[in-house]
Scaffold this motif. Sequence first.
Motif, PDB file in Angstrom:
ATOM      1  N   PHE A   1     -10.637   1.462 -10.004  1.00  0.00           N
ATOM      2  CA  PHE A   1     -11.531   0.760  -9.082  1.00  0.00           C
ATOM      3  C   PHE A   1     -10.730  -0.007  -8.028  1.00  0.00           C
ATOM      4  N   MET A   2      -9.677  -0.691  -8.452  1.00  0.00           N
ATOM      5  CA  MET A   2      -8.845  -1.446  -7.510  1.00  0.00           C
ATOM      6  C   MET A   2      -8.164  -0.506  -6.510  1.00  0.00           C
ATOM      7  N   ASN A   3      -7.757   0.683  -7.002  1.00  0.00           N
ATOM      8  CA  ASN A   3      -7.166   1.671  -6.103  1.00  0.00           C
ATOM      9  C   ASN A   3      -8.194   2.081  -5.048  1.00  0.00           C
ATOM     10  N   TRP A   4      -9.395   2.366  -5.480  1.00  0.00           N
ATOM     11  CA  TRP A   4     -10.467   2.743  -4.556  1.00  0.00           C
ATOM     12  C   TRP A   4     -10.786   1.602  -3.591  1.00  0.00           C
ATOM     13  N   LEU A   5     -10.785   0.394  -4.097  1.00  0.00           N
ATOM     14  CA  LEU A   5     -11.170  -0.768  -3.306  1.00  0.00           C
ATOM     15  C   LEU A   5     -10.136  -1.119  -2.233  1.00  0.00           C
ATOM     16  N   PHE A   6      -8.847  -1.160  -2.598  1.00  0.00           N
ATOM     17  CA  PHE A   6      -7.876  -1.576  -1.590  1.00  0.00           C
ATOM     18  C   PHE A   6      -6.454  -1.020  -1.732  1.00  0.00           C
ATOM     19  N   ILE A   7      -6.008  -0.581  -2.896  1.00  0.00           N
ATOM     20  CA  ILE A   7      -4.618  -0.168  -3.058  1.00  0.00           C
ATOM     21  C   ILE A   7      -4.300   1.060  -2.211  1.00  0.00           C
ATOM     22  N   ARG A   8      -5.156   2.089  -2.264  1.00  0.00           N
ATOM     23  CA  ARG A   8      -4.834   3.306  -1.509  1.00  0.00           C
ATOM     24  C   ARG A   8      -4.785   3.047  -0.009  1.00  0.00           C
ATOM     25  N   LYS A   9      -5.611   2.118   0.489  1.00  0.00           N
ATOM     26  CA  LYS A   9      -5.564   1.754   1.910  1.00  0.00           C
ATOM     27  C   LYS A   9      -4.240   1.072   2.234  1.00  0.00           C
ATOM     28  N   LYS A  10      -3.780   0.194   1.345  1.00  0.00           N
ATOM     29  CA  LYS A  10      -2.499  -0.480   1.577  1.00  0.00           C
ATOM     30  C   LYS A  10      -1.356   0.545   1.605  1.00  0.00           C
ATOM     31  N   VAL A  11      -1.404   1.528   0.706  1.00  0.00           N
ATOM     32  CA  VAL A  11      -0.375   2.572   0.682  1.00  0.00           C
ATOM     33  C   VAL A  11      -0.426   3.364   1.992  1.00  0.00           C
ATOM     34  N   ARG A  12      -1.620   3.760   2.431  1.00  0.00           N
ATOM     35  CA  ARG A  12      -1.756   4.479   3.706  1.00  0.00           C
ATOM     36  C   ARG A  12      -1.227   3.642   4.861  1.00  0.00           C
ATOM     37  N   ASP A  13      -1.537   2.350   4.852  1.00  0.00           N
ATOM     38  CA  ASP A  13      -1.077   1.457   5.928  1.00  0.00           C
ATOM     39  C   ASP A  13       0.447   1.372   5.981  1.00  0.00           C
ATOM     40  N   ILE A  14       1.091   1.387   4.828  1.00  0.00           N
ATOM     41  CA  ILE A  14       2.559   1.363   4.783  1.00  0.00           C
ATOM     42  C   ILE A  14       3.121   2.594   5.496  1.00  0.00           C
ATOM     43  N   PHE A  15       2.576   3.776   5.200  1.00  0.00           N
ATOM     44  CA  PHE A  15       3.065   4.999   5.818  1.00  0.00           C
ATOM     45  C   PHE A  15       2.699   5.067   7.298  1.00  0.00           C
ATOM     46  N   LYS A  16       1.543   4.558   7.653  1.00  0.00           N
ATOM     47  CA  LYS A  16       1.136   4.513   9.065  1.00  0.00           C
ATOM     48  C   LYS A  16       2.083   3.607   9.855  1.00  0.00           C
ATOM     49  N   PHE A  17       2.427   2.452   9.293  1.00  0.00           N
ATOM     50  CA  PHE A  17       3.363   1.535   9.935  1.00  0.00           C
ATOM     51  C   PHE A  17       4.723   2.206  10.113  1.00  0.00           C
ATOM     52  N   ARG A  18       5.208   2.824   9.060  1.00  0.00           N
ATOM     53  CA  ARG A  18       6.518   3.484   9.121  1.00  0.00           C
ATOM     54  C   ARG A  18       6.517   4.595  10.166  1.00  0.00           C
ATOM     55  N   SER A  19       5.445   5.353  10.245  1.00  0.00           N
ATOM     56  CA  SER A  19       5.334   6.414  11.238  1.00  0.00           C
ATOM     57  C   SER A  19       5.419   5.848  12.655  1.00  0.00           C
ATOM     58  N   GLY A  20       4.725   4.746  12.890  1.00  0.00           N
ATOM     59  CA  GLY A  20       4.786   4.103  14.201  1.00  0.00           C
ATOM     60  C   GLY A  20       6.177   3.613  14.541  1.00  0.00           C
ATOM     61  N   GLU A  21       6.843   3.014  13.573  1.00  0.00           N
ATOM     62  CA  GLU A  21       8.204   2.521  13.800  1.00  0.00           C
ATOM     63  C   GLU A  21       9.162   3.674  14.095  1.00  0.00           C
ATOM     64  N   LEU A  22       9.048   4.753  13.332  1.00  0.00           N
ATOM     65  CA  LEU A  22       9.919   5.909  13.550  1.00  0.00           C
ATOM     66  C   LEU A  22       9.648   6.556  14.911  1.00  0.00           C
ATOM     67  N   SER A  23       8.397   6.562  15.339  1.00  0.00           N
ATOM     68  CA  SER A  23       8.056   7.122  16.653  1.00  0.00           C
ATOM     69  C   SER A  23       8.691   6.318  17.774  1.00  0.00           C
ATOM     70  N   GLN A  24       8.833   5.018  17.577  1.00  0.00           N
ATOM     71  CA  GLN A  24       9.489   4.194  18.595  1.00  0.00           C
ATOM     72  C   GLN A  24      10.999   4.412  18.590  1.00  0.00           C
ATOM     73  N   ILE A  25      11.577   4.553  17.419  1.00  0.00           N
ATOM     74  CA  ILE A  25      13.023   4.745  17.306  1.00  0.00           C
ATOM     75  C   ILE A  25      13.422   6.154  17.757  1.00  0.00           C
ATOM     76  N   PHE A  26      12.608   7.153  17.363  1.00  0.00           N
ATOM     77  CA  PHE A  26      12.886   8.555  17.669  1.00  0.00           C
ATOM     78  C   PHE A  26      11.724   9.159  18.438  1.00  0.00           C
ATOM     79  N   PRO A  27      11.595   8.844  19.728  1.00  0.00           N
ATOM     80  CA  PRO A  27      10.467   9.379  20.490  1.00  0.00           C
ATOM     81  C   PRO A  27      10.567  10.905  20.627  1.00  0.00           C
ATOM     82  N   LYS A  28       9.402  11.543  20.698  1.00  0.00           N
ATOM     83  CA  LYS A  28       9.371  12.999  20.888  1.00  0.00           C
ATOM     84  C   LYS A  28       9.837  13.330  22.296  1.00  0.00           C
ATOM     85  N   ASN A  29      10.597  14.400  22.397  1.00  0.00           N
ATOM     86  CA  ASN A  29      11.061  14.862  23.711  1.00  0.00           C
ATOM     87  C   ASN A  29      10.027  15.810  24.293  1.00  0.00           C
ATOM     88  N   GLY A  30       9.667  15.606  25.541  1.00  0.00           N
ATOM     89  CA  GLY A  30       8.750  16.508  26.241  1.00  0.00           C
ATOM     90  C   GLY A  30       7.406  16.268  25.790  1.00  0.00           C
TER      91      GLY A  30
END
Length: 76
Positions: free
Chosen positions: A47-76
């Motif tokens: 229940f706790m996973n459904w309520l908020f844990i899985r969102k927190k896990v997704r947010d961690i990966f979303k944050f990391r993706s954004g940071e990596l996109s700034q460090i390593f921008p796509k060419n073209g």
Amino acid sequence: QAFFIDEQRIGPYAMWHHEHHFEAIEGGVRMRDILHYKVPFGPLGTFMNWLFIRKKVRDIFKFRSGELSQIFPKNG
């Protein structure tokens, strides 16, 4: 293709298995994650996973993706 795995041996999750895969592609490297985790405490943990844990896990990966996109921008 190269990869490494991190696993939680002791910590808040009942199980945490995170694979980091790297593949050379034209113009750079593709990074892909495969995550399997399980929360403790049976139905309450589910229940706790459904309520908020899985969102927190997704947010961690979303944050990391954004940071990596700034460090390593796509060419073209």
